[in-house]
Design a protein around this motif. Structure first.
Motif, PDB file in Angstrom:
ATOM      1  N   ALA A 149       0.830  -1.205   0.000  1.00 25.66           N
ATOM      2  CA  ALA A 149       0.000   0.000   0.000  1.00 25.66           C
ATOM      3  C   ALA A 149       0.866   1.258   0.000  1.00 25.66           C
ATOM      4  O   ALA A 149       1.925   1.290   0.638  1.00 25.66           O
ATOM      5  CB  ALA A 149      -0.912  -0.014   1.226  1.00 25.66           C
ATOM      6  N   THR A 196       2.459   4.766   0.743  1.00 26.19           N
ATOM      7  CA  THR A 196       2.726   5.469   1.995  1.00 26.19           C
ATOM      8  C   THR A 196       3.404   6.808   1.674  1.00 26.19           C
ATOM      9  O   THR A 196       4.104   6.927   0.665  1.00 26.19           O
ATOM     10  CB  THR A 196       3.635   4.637   2.931  1.00 26.19           C
ATOM     11  OG1 THR A 196       4.253   5.519   3.877  1.00 26.19           O
ATOM     12  CG2 THR A 196       4.733   3.919   2.168  1.00 26.19           C
ATOM     13  N   ARG A 220       7.248   8.033   8.935  1.00 22.51           N
ATOM     14  CA  ARG A 220       6.993   6.898   9.809  1.00 22.51           C
ATOM     15  C   ARG A 220       8.310   6.448  10.403  1.00 22.51           C
ATOM     16  O   ARG A 220       9.352   6.598   9.794  1.00 22.51           O
ATOM     17  CB  ARG A 220       6.376   5.748   9.009  1.00 22.51           C
ATOM     18  CG  ARG A 220       4.966   6.031   8.657  1.00 22.51           C
ATOM     19  CD  ARG A 220       4.378   4.914   7.832  1.00 22.51           C
ATOM     20  NE  ARG A 220       2.978   5.205   7.619  1.00 22.51           N
ATOM     21  CZ  ARG A 220       2.031   4.909   8.506  1.00 22.51           C
ATOM     22  NH1 ARG A 220       2.328   4.275   9.613  1.00 22.51           N
ATOM     23  NH2 ARG A 220       0.779   5.233   8.273  1.00 22.51           N
ATOM     24  N   LEU A 223       8.922   3.045   5.859  1.00 17.42           N
ATOM     25  CA  LEU A 223       8.491   1.845   5.156  1.00 17.42           C
ATOM     26  C   LEU A 223       9.332   1.657   3.901  1.00 17.42           C
ATOM     27  O   LEU A 223       9.660   2.608   3.222  1.00 17.42           O
ATOM     28  CB  LEU A 223       7.022   1.964   4.782  1.00 17.42           C
ATOM     29  CG  LEU A 223       6.060   2.128   5.958  1.00 17.42           C
ATOM     30  CD1 LEU A 223       4.640   2.209   5.455  1.00 17.42           C
ATOM     31  CD2 LEU A 223       6.206   0.978   6.925  1.00 17.42           C
ATOM     32  N   ARG A 234       3.228  -3.918   9.011  1.00 12.67           N
ATOM     33  CA  ARG A 234       1.995  -3.840   9.768  1.00 12.67           C
ATOM     34  C   ARG A 234       2.247  -3.107  11.073  1.00 12.67           C
ATOM     35  O   ARG A 234       3.214  -3.376  11.770  1.00 12.67           O
ATOM     36  CB  ARG A 234       1.479  -5.243  10.061  1.00 12.67           C
ATOM     37  CG  ARG A 234       1.393  -6.122   8.828  1.00 12.67           C
ATOM     38  CD  ARG A 234       0.345  -7.175   8.985  1.00 12.67           C
ATOM     39  NE  ARG A 234      -0.960  -6.570   9.205  1.00 12.67           N
ATOM     40  CZ  ARG A 234      -1.644  -5.958   8.238  1.00 12.67           C
ATOM     41  NH1 ARG A 234      -1.122  -5.837   7.040  1.00 12.67           N
ATOM     42  NH2 ARG A 234      -2.811  -5.431   8.491  1.00 12.67           N
ATOM     43  N   PRO A 235       1.359  -2.157  11.392  1.00 16.95           N
ATOM     44  CA  PRO A 235       1.550  -1.454  12.655  1.00 16.95           C
ATOM     45  C   PRO A 235       1.328  -2.406  13.815  1.00 16.95           C
ATOM     46  O   PRO A 235       0.664  -3.425  13.673  1.00 16.95           O
ATOM     47  CB  PRO A 235       0.451  -0.385  12.602  1.00 16.95           C
ATOM     48  CG  PRO A 235      -0.553  -0.871  11.623  1.00 16.95           C
ATOM     49  CD  PRO A 235       0.165  -1.791  10.677  1.00 16.95           C
ATOM     50  N   GLY A 236       1.912  -2.085  14.941  1.00 19.20           N
ATOM     51  CA  GLY A 236       1.741  -2.927  16.126  1.00 19.20           C
ATOM     52  C   GLY A 236       0.284  -2.941  16.527  1.00 19.20           C
ATOM     53  O   GLY A 236      -0.475  -2.042  16.194  1.00 19.20           O
ATOM     54  N   ARG A 237      -0.117  -3.979  17.227  1.00 15.72           N
ATOM     55  CA  ARG A 237      -1.514  -4.087  17.646  1.00 15.72           C
ATOM     56  C   ARG A 237      -1.749  -3.169  18.827  1.00 15.72           C
ATOM     57  O   ARG A 237      -1.506  -3.535  19.966  1.00 15.72           O
ATOM     58  CB  ARG A 237      -1.831  -5.522  18.018  1.00 15.72           C
ATOM     59  CG  ARG A 237      -1.581  -6.549  16.954  1.00 15.72           C
ATOM     60  CD  ARG A 237      -2.754  -6.754  16.028  1.00 15.72           C
ATOM     61  NE  ARG A 237      -4.069  -6.636  16.671  1.00 15.72           N
ATOM     62  CZ  ARG A 237      -4.570  -7.546  17.502  1.00 15.72           C
ATOM     63  NH1 ARG A 237      -3.904  -8.618  17.801  1.00 15.72           N
ATOM     64  NH2 ARG A 237      -5.761  -7.384  18.016  1.00 15.72           N
ATOM     65  N   VAL A 238      -2.180  -1.970  18.535  1.00 15.71           N
ATOM     66  CA  VAL A 238      -2.491  -1.032  19.597  1.00 15.71           C
ATOM     67  C   VAL A 238      -3.999  -1.029  19.774  1.00 15.71           C
ATOM     68  O   VAL A 238      -4.724  -0.596  18.896  1.00 15.71           O
ATOM     69  CB  VAL A 238      -2.008   0.390  19.238  1.00 15.71           C
ATOM     70  CG1 VAL A 238      -2.322   1.343  20.371  1.00 15.71           C
ATOM     71  CG2 VAL A 238      -0.523   0.380  18.947  1.00 15.71           C
ATOM     72  N   LEU A 239      -4.462  -1.562  20.878  1.00 17.78           N
ATOM     73  CA  LEU A 239      -5.908  -1.615  21.058  1.00 17.78           C
ATOM     74  C   LEU A 239      -6.454  -0.328  21.658  1.00 17.78           C
ATOM     75  O   LEU A 239      -7.630  -0.032  21.539  1.00 17.78           O
ATOM     76  CB  LEU A 239      -6.287  -2.809  21.942  1.00 17.78           C
ATOM     77  CG  LEU A 239      -6.277  -4.152  21.208  1.00 17.78           C
ATOM     78  CD1 LEU A 239      -6.678  -5.264  22.143  1.00 17.78           C
ATOM     79  CD2 LEU A 239      -7.219  -4.133  20.003  1.00 17.78           C
ATOM     80  N   LEU A 299      -3.477   5.741  19.112  1.00 15.08           N
ATOM     81  CA  LEU A 299      -3.270   5.652  17.668  1.00 15.08           C
ATOM     82  C   LEU A 299      -2.820   6.993  17.103  1.00 15.08           C
ATOM     83  O   LEU A 299      -2.195   7.084  16.068  1.00 15.08           O
ATOM     84  CB  LEU A 299      -4.589   5.258  16.969  1.00 15.08           C
ATOM     85  CG  LEU A 299      -5.076   3.828  17.130  1.00 15.08           C
ATOM     86  CD1 LEU A 299      -6.448   3.681  16.489  1.00 15.08           C
ATOM     87  CD2 LEU A 299      -4.096   2.874  16.478  1.00 15.08           C
ATOM     88  N   ASP A 300      -3.220   8.057  17.805  1.00 15.36           N
ATOM     89  CA  ASP A 300      -2.977   9.396  17.275  1.00 15.36           C
ATOM     90  C   ASP A 300      -1.608   9.888  17.709  1.00 15.36           C
ATOM     91  O   ASP A 300      -1.475  10.609  18.680  1.00 15.36           O
ATOM     92  CB  ASP A 300      -4.060  10.337  17.778  1.00 15.36           C
ATOM     93  CG  ASP A 300      -4.197  11.543  16.885  1.00 15.36           C
ATOM     94  OD1 ASP A 300      -5.107  12.335  17.110  1.00 15.36           O
ATOM     95  OD2 ASP A 300      -3.377  11.692  15.966  1.00 15.36           O
ATOM     96  N   HIS A 309       0.788   8.853   6.034  1.00 13.20           N
ATOM     97  CA  HIS A 309      -0.103   7.736   5.706  1.00 13.20           C
ATOM     98  C   HIS A 309       0.702   6.480   5.431  1.00 13.20           C
ATOM     99  O   HIS A 309       1.641   6.524   4.681  1.00 13.20           O
ATOM    100  CB  HIS A 309      -0.943   8.111   4.481  1.00 13.20           C
ATOM    101  CG  HIS A 309      -2.060   7.139   4.211  1.00 13.20           C
ATOM    102  ND1 HIS A 309      -3.137   6.988   5.055  1.00 13.20           N
ATOM    103  CD2 HIS A 309      -2.281   6.298   3.187  1.00 13.20           C
ATOM    104  CE1 HIS A 309      -3.968   6.089   4.553  1.00 13.20           C
ATOM    105  NE2 HIS A 309      -3.475   5.636   3.429  1.00 13.20           N
TER     106      HIS A 309
END
Lengths: 247, 179
Positions: B86, B88, B111, B115, B123-128, B133-134, B179
């Protein structure tokens, strides 16, 4: 692979693409109805930007669905020439815009799910699915940030905005459970992750998570709420009145 | 046998003159969306990666690329779309960032880590936690250079931009989103 097994895989992939494509398309159509009616210019632009992202994603999913189906249907044929019983969008996406709380709570519950599903589909064994998911995922993070902000702003706002946001959360909640009961998407862990995301935002928003776990279902079999038919009538009328027209 | 089939390097130079229709100070090459130029038999194939899924400029850009190449005498042009990896903003050329600033648009942050232009999308880390995120820092005002700015909306006049205001010179401005 035998012909039977191959066709099962194709049917499952087709169903997955329709689930995601139809959900994005119908929610996009809902958000598009806000164009020119947003409460502020920035909101009008944000709602329609989100609608545009979802429309772009719907086009990718439906194009792939048509390709997988192999019956010569393209994205337009799938969007404009199917009737309500053939649509596979999640019930939550077709719910009316209502007031701003209803639009933003609907968006938030969906975005929180959408983000997690796309994250998982980014690892899908079919590279076409993985590519669309990875692309869409980046866009959905913006949607989620914004809808979560609004849920907090409205829930933790005035007495009036709090009451209306809680009422809309109670109203939409039965439509949330269906998002985790999709045959083609492994719901394992999805619900727990979604709960963690949603609970944190609801706590910030001083909103109560509805106690009921009952889930309204049916969209997987094409059984929709009464709202979808009217949405489709508006969305499809021009394409059907002038078949094959170009401009 | 085609006698005067231009080299792909030449084609890249021609494409460097095709400007983004929405931000007409940077080219489609600087934007990082032209991923490959190759001859396949008698056709010139240009592979383009879309910025945002629903960006209405995508089709205009394809038409502009095709038009420019035809103007250079290439008759068989094919535009192919490639989704993965994708797009960026890390693929934005360095000079393009300065051009954006001069045009009044704050360039995107980078970033961390950047990238890869060819490798799989990281893939971004799994931030729940949605609040974390911001992470993008406030942009510097492209008008007065102040770092004292605020976000008005995460969505601007095009999908790729967000809306900001400078607290010092009070001018509104847009930023090209990271992005």
């Amino acid at each position: 692979m035998s012909a039977v097994a191959a066709s099962t895989v194709d049917a499952s992939l087709f169903a997955l693409c329709l689930r995601l494509g139809d959900s994005a398309l119908i929610l996009s159509q809902r958000l598009g109805a806000w164009c020119g009616h947003g409460p502020a210019l920035e909101e009008d632009i944000a709602l329609t930007n989100t609608a545009l992202d979802l429309l772009g994603q719907a086009r990718l999913w439906l194009s792939l669905a048509g390709e997988v189906e192999g019956a010569g249907r393209d994205e337009d044929a799938l969007a404009y020439w199917r009737d309500d019983r053939e649509f596979r969008n999640l019930l939550i996406t077709e719910q009316p815009n209502g007031d701003y709380a209803q639009t933003m709570v609907r968006q938030f519950l969906f975005d929180a799910w959408h983000r997690l599903v796309l994250e998982r589909l980014g690892e899908h064994h079919d590279s076409r699915v993985a590519a669309i998911a990875a692309k869409a995922h980046k866009e959905v993070l913006y949607h989620l940030r914004r809808s979560a902000d609004w849920v907090v702003r409205l829930g933790d706002g005035t007495e009036e905005s709090h009451a209306r946001t809680q009422a809309t959360l109670d109203l939409l909640w039965p439509h949330a459970g269906e998002m985790f009961l999709i045959d083609e998407i492994d719901g394992e862990g999805l619900r727990a992750d979604w709960d963690a995301q949603v609970d944190a935002v609801l706590a910030d928003a001083t909103l109560c998570r509805p106690a009921s776990t009952w889930a309204q279902q049916g969209s997987g079999q094409g059984r929709h709420t009464e709202h979808l038919s009217r949405l489709l009538a508006e969305m499809q009328v021009v394409a059907r009145a002038h078949p094959g027209a170009h401009w | 046998m085609v006698a005067a089939r231009p080299a792909v390097e030449t084609v890249w130079q021609w494409l460097s003159a095709v400007l983004d229709p929405e931000i007409p100070v940077i080219s489609v090459v600087e934007l990082g969306i032209v991923r490959e130029v190759a001859w396949r038999e008698e056709s010139l194939v240009v592979t383009v990666t879309p910025t945002y899924s629903g960006c209405p400029a995508t089709e205009v850009i394809s038409a502009d690329i095709e038009g420019a190449l035809r103007a250079h005498g290439i008759e068989q042009v094919r535009i192919e779309t490639r989704l993965a990896p994708a797009w960026t903003t890390d693929w934005l050329a360095e000079p393009a960032r300065e051009k954006l600033r001069a045009f009044g648009i704050a360039p995107p942050g980078r970033r961390d880590p950047p990238l890869s232009p060819t490798g799989p999308t990281q893939r971004p880390g799994r931030v729940l936690d949605i609040r974390s995120l911001d992470a993008e820092a406030a942009p510097v005002c492209p008008h007065c250079g102040s770092a004292h700015t605020r976000l008005v909306s995460g969505f601007g006049s095009t999908p790729c931009k967000s809306a900001h205001v400078c607290n010092d010179c009070l001018e509104p401005f847009e930023r090209f989103k990271c992005h």
